[in-house]
Design an enzyme around this catalytic site. Structure first.
Site, mmCIF file in Angstrom:
data_model
loop_
_atom_site.group_PDB
_atom_site.id
_atom_site.type_symbol
_atom_site.label_atom_id
_atom_site.label_comp_id
_atom_site.label_asym_id
_atom_site.label_seq_id
_atom_site.Cartn_x
_atom_site.Cartn_y
_atom_site.Cartn_z
ATOM 1 N N SER A 152 0.881 -1.829 -0.245
ATOM 2 C CA SER A 152 -0.266 -0.544 0.301
ATOM 3 C C SER A 152 1.028 1.032 -0.051
ATOM 4 O O SER A 152 0.820 2.517 -0.596
ATOM 5 C CB SER A 152 -1.064 -0.080 1.205
ATOM 6 O OG SER A 152 -1.785 -0.882 1.074
ATOM 7 N N HIS B 18 0.300 4.676 4.501
ATOM 8 C CA HIS B 18 0.041 5.330 3.360
ATOM 9 C C HIS B 18 0.726 6.722 3.367
ATOM 10 O O HIS B 18 1.255 7.042 2.295
ATOM 11 C CB HIS B 18 -1.634 5.737 3.164
ATOM 12 C CG HIS B 18 -2.130 4.092 3.583
ATOM 13 N ND1 HIS B 18 -3.362 3.974 3.647
ATOM 14 C CD2 HIS B 18 -1.958 2.505 3.096
ATOM 15 C CE1 HIS B 18 -4.124 3.047 3.770
ATOM 16 N NE2 HIS B 18 -2.743 1.809 3.741
#
Length: 296
Positions: free
Chosen positions: A196, A242
């Site tokens: 991610s 993230h």
């Protein structure tokens, strides 16, 4: 078909060079063209006339992209984003092995990242810094894997042909490194898996480069904002990765943008990205020991 019938059929010969036999068609006008008249396109080849028409119809943003980034990466091996495909294939293969009994647990425990692997004297764990990147290969489930690979495939189709394979691979890996570093800094007690951080880095880089070229990035910004909010609201999602991946991806994209000219700046991006990697490693190396908690 007889020989006379074959030679009488103009479709068996290049429309620009009637004496040259060929069976390759322009993907736009579907006329036969010989190797000399073929220009590699993202899918198939196109003839010189269609190439001229395509250039005339380009938007100002597309013309700026061609001038700034050049067409070399677009024509290499058909313009196909091969690095994207390789990352997708390798990551999917390793992650799917996680579902195999007897193998999955071994892969997860040996490839996932936890800050303790960077500080063996404090955690008692072995020193395994390569986990900063190997965590990109394993995922927390099929949905996690599927969403990341779908995003990789979608972004890679656009971004890799634009900036080239070497820069795309570098962006992916350094963004993933940024995600792991952020996990070590913000939540050192938490282990993490998944690509991610790298995906967010690609996403933000696409926005930065698109904005620099004058493209419309509003839609991409909305999608990015939704994904950020989702990561903060849903329990169990490593939003730290993230954020780290996005910040580092933006920095790498800025380096690409500022060093994409000709002449002496041609290889500056290598030195600047290398310096960024050294900064990331230095930052994670001096994390205050008190942030490292016992137990995993």
């Amino acid at each position: 078909m007889t020989t006379s019938e074959f030679h009488a059929n103009p479709d068996n010969f290049c429309y620009r060079h009637p004496g040259r036999q060929s069976f390759v068609l322009c993907q736009r006008c579907m006329r036969t063209i010989c190797p000399e008249c073929q220009t590699q396109a993202p899918v198939g080849v196109i003839c010189p006339e269609c190439m001229q028409e395509q250039r005339r119809n380009q938007t100002p943003a597309q013309r700026r992209a061609n001038r700034r980034w050049g067409a070399r990466s677009m024509t290499a091996v058909g313009g196909r984003p091969m690095v994207t495909y390789w990352i997708l294939a390798i990551t999917s293969a390793v992650s799917l092995l996680q579902f195999v009994p007897g193998i999955g647990g071994f892969l997860t425990s040996n490839l996932s990242f936890w800050a303790g692997y960077l500080y063996p004297s404090l955690s008692g764990a072995p020193f395994e810094p390569w986990r900063l990147l190997t965590a990109l290969l394993v995922h927390g489930g099929f949905i996690h894997l599927g969403l990341n690979m779908l995003a990789l495939w979608m972004i890679g189709q656009i971004l890799e042909p634009l900036i080239g394979r070497a820069k795309f691979l570098t962006l992916y890996l350094v963004s993933g490194l940024g995600g792991s570093v952020a996990m070590a800094l913000i939540d050192p007690a938490q282990s993490t898996v998944g690509a991610s951080g790298a995906i967010f880095g690609l996403f933000v880089a696409l926005i930065v480069i698109g904005r620099h070229l004058g493209g419309n990035i509003i839609g991409a910004l909305v999608v990015l904002a939704i994904n950020f909010v989702y990561g903060f609201l849903v329990p169990g999602i490593a939003w730290q990765a993230h954020v780290g991946g996005a910040v580092v991806g933006a920095l790498v994209a800025l380096i690409y943008v500022r060093t994409s000219g000709r002449g002496t700046t041609k290889f500056w991006w290598i030195g600047l990205v290398s310096a960024l990697v050294l900064v990331l490693l230095a930052v994670v190396a001096i994390v205050p020991p008190l942030l490292i908690t016992a137990g995993h």
